[in-house]
Design a protein around this motif. Structure first.
Motif, PDB file in Angstrom:
ATOM      1  N   THR A 197      -2.955   2.398 -10.159  1.00  0.00           N
ATOM      2  CA  THR A 197      -4.113   1.566  -9.823  1.00  0.00           C
ATOM      3  C   THR A 197      -5.246   1.831 -10.807  1.00  0.00           C
ATOM      4  O   THR A 197      -5.401   2.955 -11.278  1.00  0.00           O
ATOM      5  CB  THR A 197      -4.572   1.878  -8.380  1.00  0.00           C
ATOM      6  OG1 THR A 197      -3.437   1.855  -7.516  1.00  0.00           O
ATOM      7  CG2 THR A 197      -5.589   0.884  -7.890  1.00  0.00           C
ATOM      8  N   HIS A 244       0.611   8.955  -6.747  1.00  0.00           N
ATOM      9  CA  HIS A 244       1.224   7.666  -7.101  1.00  0.00           C
ATOM     10  C   HIS A 244       0.200   6.537  -6.997  1.00  0.00           C
ATOM     11  O   HIS A 244       0.139   5.659  -7.875  1.00  0.00           O
ATOM     12  CB  HIS A 244       2.414   7.389  -6.171  1.00  0.00           C
ATOM     13  CG  HIS A 244       3.061   6.065  -6.412  1.00  0.00           C
ATOM     14  ND1 HIS A 244       4.090   5.889  -7.307  1.00  0.00           N
ATOM     15  CD2 HIS A 244       2.792   4.835  -5.901  1.00  0.00           C
ATOM     16  CE1 HIS A 244       4.433   4.610  -7.327  1.00  0.00           C
ATOM     17  NE2 HIS A 244       3.662   3.952  -6.476  1.00  0.00           N
ATOM     18  N   GLN A 245      -0.623   6.557  -5.939  1.00  0.00           N
ATOM     19  CA  GLN A 245      -1.631   5.498  -5.758  1.00  0.00           C
ATOM     20  C   GLN A 245      -2.613   5.480  -6.935  1.00  0.00           C
ATOM     21  O   GLN A 245      -2.964   4.419  -7.445  1.00  0.00           O
ATOM     22  CB  GLN A 245      -2.426   5.713  -4.459  1.00  0.00           C
ATOM     23  CG  GLN A 245      -1.593   5.821  -3.198  1.00  0.00           C
ATOM     24  CD  GLN A 245      -0.769   4.587  -2.898  1.00  0.00           C
ATOM     25  OE1 GLN A 245      -1.262   3.468  -2.950  1.00  0.00           O
ATOM     26  NE2 GLN A 245       0.504   4.789  -2.594  1.00  0.00           N
ATOM     27  N   HIS A 289      -7.013   2.342  -2.285  1.00  0.00           N
ATOM     28  CA  HIS A 289      -5.639   2.775  -2.038  1.00  0.00           C
ATOM     29  C   HIS A 289      -5.562   4.162  -1.409  1.00  0.00           C
ATOM     30  O   HIS A 289      -4.655   4.440  -0.642  1.00  0.00           O
ATOM     31  CB  HIS A 289      -4.827   2.725  -3.336  1.00  0.00           C
ATOM     32  CG  HIS A 289      -4.127   1.408  -3.505  1.00  0.00           C
ATOM     33  ND1 HIS A 289      -2.806   1.208  -3.198  1.00  0.00           N
ATOM     34  CD2 HIS A 289      -4.598   0.203  -3.910  1.00  0.00           C
ATOM     35  CE1 HIS A 289      -2.475  -0.052  -3.409  1.00  0.00           C
ATOM     36  NE2 HIS A 289      -3.550  -0.689  -3.851  1.00  0.00           N
ATOM     37  N   LEU A 290      -6.526   5.004  -1.736  1.00  0.00           N
ATOM     38  CA  LEU A 290      -6.511   6.349  -1.155  1.00  0.00           C
ATOM     39  C   LEU A 290      -7.112   6.372   0.250  1.00  0.00           C
ATOM     40  O   LEU A 290      -6.710   7.157   1.096  1.00  0.00           O
ATOM     41  CB  LEU A 290      -7.291   7.316  -2.057  1.00  0.00           C
ATOM     42  CG  LEU A 290      -6.637   7.638  -3.399  1.00  0.00           C
ATOM     43  CD1 LEU A 290      -7.596   8.448  -4.267  1.00  0.00           C
ATOM     44  CD2 LEU A 290      -5.332   8.408  -3.194  1.00  0.00           C
ATOM     45  N   HIS A 295       0.806  -1.225   0.000  1.00  0.00           N
ATOM     46  CA  HIS A 295       0.000   0.000   0.000  1.00  0.00           C
ATOM     47  C   HIS A 295       0.838   1.275   0.000  1.00  0.00           C
ATOM     48  O   HIS A 295       0.329   2.340  -0.319  1.00  0.00           O
ATOM     49  CB  HIS A 295      -0.984   0.000   1.176  1.00  0.00           C
ATOM     50  CG  HIS A 295      -2.305  -0.585   0.783  1.00  0.00           C
ATOM     51  ND1 HIS A 295      -3.304   0.163   0.199  1.00  0.00           N
ATOM     52  CD2 HIS A 295      -2.769  -1.852   0.837  1.00  0.00           C
ATOM     53  CE1 HIS A 295      -4.332  -0.629  -0.072  1.00  0.00           C
ATOM     54  NE2 HIS A 295      -4.042  -1.853   0.298  1.00  0.00           N
ATOM     55  N   THR A 296       2.091   1.179   0.345  1.00  0.00           N
ATOM     56  CA  THR A 296       2.940   2.370   0.269  1.00  0.00           C
ATOM     57  C   THR A 296       3.584   2.478  -1.109  1.00  0.00           C
ATOM     58  O   THR A 296       3.659   3.563  -1.677  1.00  0.00           O
ATOM     59  CB  THR A 296       4.045   2.306   1.346  1.00  0.00           C
ATOM     60  OG1 THR A 296       3.420   2.113   2.609  1.00  0.00           O
ATOM     61  CG2 THR A 296       4.837   3.608   1.374  1.00  0.00           C
ATOM     62  N   TRP A 344       2.521  10.868  -2.694  1.00  0.00           N
ATOM     63  CA  TRP A 344       2.051   9.498  -2.401  1.00  0.00           C
ATOM     64  C   TRP A 344       0.664   9.230  -3.004  1.00  0.00           C
ATOM     65  O   TRP A 344       0.441   8.197  -3.625  1.00  0.00           O
ATOM     66  CB  TRP A 344       2.031   9.297  -0.879  1.00  0.00           C
ATOM     67  CG  TRP A 344       1.365   8.024  -0.459  1.00  0.00           C
ATOM     68  CD1 TRP A 344       1.945   6.788  -0.402  1.00  0.00           C
ATOM     69  CD2 TRP A 344       0.004   7.852  -0.064  1.00  0.00           C
ATOM     70  NE1 TRP A 344       1.015   5.855   0.017  1.00  0.00           N
ATOM     71  CE2 TRP A 344      -0.182   6.478   0.234  1.00  0.00           C
ATOM     72  CE3 TRP A 344      -1.090   8.719   0.085  1.00  0.00           C
ATOM     73  CZ2 TRP A 344      -1.398   5.956   0.661  1.00  0.00           C
ATOM     74  CZ3 TRP A 344      -2.305   8.204   0.510  1.00  0.00           C
ATOM     75  CH2 TRP A 344      -2.450   6.835   0.792  1.00  0.00           C
ATOM     76  N   HIS A 371      -7.855   3.537   2.569  1.00  0.00           N
ATOM     77  CA  HIS A 371      -7.920   2.131   2.989  1.00  0.00           C
ATOM     78  C   HIS A 371      -8.386   1.954   4.429  1.00  0.00           C
ATOM     79  O   HIS A 371      -8.553   0.826   4.880  1.00  0.00           O
ATOM     80  CB  HIS A 371      -6.577   1.437   2.745  1.00  0.00           C
ATOM     81  CG  HIS A 371      -5.421   2.073   3.459  1.00  0.00           C
ATOM     82  ND1 HIS A 371      -5.020   1.685   4.700  1.00  0.00           N
ATOM     83  CD2 HIS A 371      -4.606   3.088   3.090  1.00  0.00           C
ATOM     84  CE1 HIS A 371      -3.984   2.434   5.066  1.00  0.00           C
ATOM     85  NE2 HIS A 371      -3.723   3.286   4.111  1.00  0.00           N
ATOM     86  N   ASP A 376       7.538  -3.270  -4.157  1.00  0.00           N
ATOM     87  CA  ASP A 376       6.221  -3.897  -4.017  1.00  0.00           C
ATOM     88  C   ASP A 376       6.354  -5.397  -4.278  1.00  0.00           C
ATOM     89  O   ASP A 376       6.516  -5.817  -5.428  1.00  0.00           O
ATOM     90  CB  ASP A 376       5.261  -3.240  -5.023  1.00  0.00           C
ATOM     91  CG  ASP A 376       3.869  -3.837  -4.967  1.00  0.00           C
ATOM     92  OD1 ASP A 376       3.609  -4.678  -4.085  1.00  0.00           O
ATOM     93  OD2 ASP A 376       3.025  -3.443  -5.807  1.00  0.00           O
ATOM     94  N   HIS A 403      -3.674  -3.601 -10.824  1.00  0.00           N
ATOM     95  CA  HIS A 403      -2.316  -3.032 -10.929  1.00  0.00           C
ATOM     96  C   HIS A 403      -1.538  -3.480 -12.165  1.00  0.00           C
ATOM     97  O   HIS A 403      -0.774  -2.683 -12.718  1.00  0.00           O
ATOM     98  CB  HIS A 403      -1.498  -3.394  -9.682  1.00  0.00           C
ATOM     99  CG  HIS A 403      -2.040  -2.815  -8.410  1.00  0.00           C
ATOM    100  ND1 HIS A 403      -2.049  -1.460  -8.152  1.00  0.00           N
ATOM    101  CD2 HIS A 403      -2.606  -3.403  -7.334  1.00  0.00           C
ATOM    102  CE1 HIS A 403      -2.583  -1.250  -6.969  1.00  0.00           C
ATOM    103  NE2 HIS A 403      -2.942  -2.406  -6.446  1.00  0.00           N
ATOM    104  N   PRO A 449       2.929   0.712  -4.329  1.00  0.00           N
ATOM    105  CA  PRO A 449       2.385  -0.127  -5.406  1.00  0.00           C
ATOM    106  C   PRO A 449       3.119   0.085  -6.735  1.00  0.00           C
ATOM    107  O   PRO A 449       3.452   1.216  -7.084  1.00  0.00           O
ATOM    108  CB  PRO A 449       0.911   0.329  -5.510  1.00  0.00           C
ATOM    109  CG  PRO A 449       0.873   1.678  -4.882  1.00  0.00           C
ATOM    110  CD  PRO A 449       1.932   1.656  -3.816  1.00  0.00           C
TER     111      PRO A 449
END
Ligand code: ZN
Length: 390
Positions: free
Chosen positions: A305, A300-301, A329-330, A148-149, A297, A332, A157, A273, A151
């Motif tokens: 995704t 990036h998510q 992901h944003l 989750h940090t 961050w 969770h 990952d 992903h 991906p």
């Protein structure tokens, strides 16, 4: 400006090494966090306006009881009533699907602390993974903290690392037989759950590592839960059934149920992903040493995704909202039943901030996209599409 991942506090304690024993460092994100700050404001306003609760939703308790009853019924029918292959095989498939449903809905929300405001409730829900053969302790590091940090960042990952068996990211080395991975990987996904039950957790515990990341080995209560979880799982999967049935029949039923749950769990995560619509960004050198990502961050998510089949309510129910994986992901730590509503806010904000928001229309198009990605990654002429300028 560099920043740690805001969504994952555990990662602050996570050592990262290149496997050669060098000094641990931590990959950071950079850029403005305006996007996520604005989005959080809008999401909070949504919950205030509607009076809904982010966690402890009554539907979730009902859904949990339904899925656990589904699992218990298929298990007990297999144990006491199924005697012919034409009842055993469909029941093992149904059992495998119930295990996947427990993973998607109960364990995943509990493990993310998205199920309840009470941590003991989250803990109990997360422990359903131990019942199903995986360690909730190891999952917390592998999924919650690492995946989750970071991906889709190769080398970070672990979820996109299949070793030599497949090439999921452009930065990974291609081997000749990857040319056929569009076909054989679907089958190998089925063995992931079995490998997880019988090898991975023990291997990672022994090494104190998940991929390139050092993890603290479980101690005290965590170690006791790890051991108790394995004892309970092996009793349910093998010990008890072998008191009533021949060992080979028990192994076959276990193999089939684990295969079904492995394929379903893996494919749903891959569709989010490992598709052409997702990015596979690479870190760049940071001033003052180390490496950093070029985006914030949250951006990036979103860029790594992809959502799929957002209008399919049956699928959404079964996969625990993981067809809305951008929202997961944003946010969770918010219960998955809210993802369809949140997706409208997220998509709108993405348009405003110029962040690409990708969603596949249907489950079929998402599966096709994963297939094309596997084929593309297996071709010899594909090079890293996102390497930084030298
Ligand atoms: Zn997750």
């Amino acid at each position: 400006m560099t920043q740690a991942a805001p969504g994952n506090t555990d990662i602050a304690n996570l050592g990262m090494s290149n496997g050669s024993g060098s000094e641990p460092s931590r990959l950071k994100f950079s850029g403005s966090d305006r996007f996520i700050r604005e989005l959080r404001k809008r999401v909070d306003a949504y919950f205030e306006r509607t009076g809904r609760s982010k966690r402890d939703c009554p539907q979730m308790y009902f859904k949990t009881a339904t899925i656990l009853a589904w699992f218990a019924t298929s298990y007990l029918l297999l144990l006491f009533f199924a005697t012919s292959w034409w009842t055993v095989v469909p029941l093992a498939v149904v059992l495998g699907l119930s295990i996947a449903a427990i993973g998607f809905n109960i364990q995943h929300d509990g493990g993310h602390r998205a199920y309840s405001n009470h941590q003991w409730v989250n803990k109990i829900m997360a422990l359903t993974l131990d019942l199903m053969g995986g360690s909730s302790y190891m999952w917390d590091w592998k999924h919650n903290s690492i995946h989750h940090t970071y991906p889709n960042i190769d080398g970070q990952d672990d979820d996109i690392n299949l070793g030599f068996l497949g090439r999921l990211a452009p930065q990974q080395r291609r081997l000749g037989f990857h040319r056929y991975q569009g076909i054989y990987l679907w089958l190998l996904y089925g063995f992931i759950a079995i490998k997880w039950h019988l090898i991975d957790d023990f291997y990672q515990l022994f090494r104190g590592r998940i991929g390139a990341h050092k993890i603290p080995r479980p101690k005290g209560k965590d170690l006791a839960i790890f051991i108790a979880g394995k004892v309970v799982f092996f009793s349910i999967a093998f010990g008890i059934p072998m008191l009533l049935h021949p060992w080979w029949a028990v192994l076959l039923v276990y193999g089939l149920a684990a295969f079904v749950s492995g394929v379903v769990l893996s494919v749903v995560f891959q569709l989010a992903h490992c598709v052409g619509e997702a990015d596979f960004p690479v870190p760049i050198a940071a001033e003052g040493g180390g490496e950093r990502m070029q985006t914030d961050w949250a951006i990036h998510q979103v860029q790594t995704t992809v959502d799929f089949a957002r209008g399919n309510r049956v699928l959404c129910w079964f996969v625990g909202g993981l067809n809305f994986q951008i929202e997961h992901h944003l946010f969770h730590k918010i219960c998955h039943i809210h993802y369809p509503a949140l997706s409208k806010l997220v998509e709108e904000a993405c348009h405003e901030f110029g962040v690409r928001y990708a969603a596949q229309k249907s489950l079929f198009s998402a599966i096709a996209s994963h297939f094309h990605w596997l084929v593309r990654m297996g071709q010899p002429n594909v090079i890293a599409n996102d390497l930084p300028a030298a």
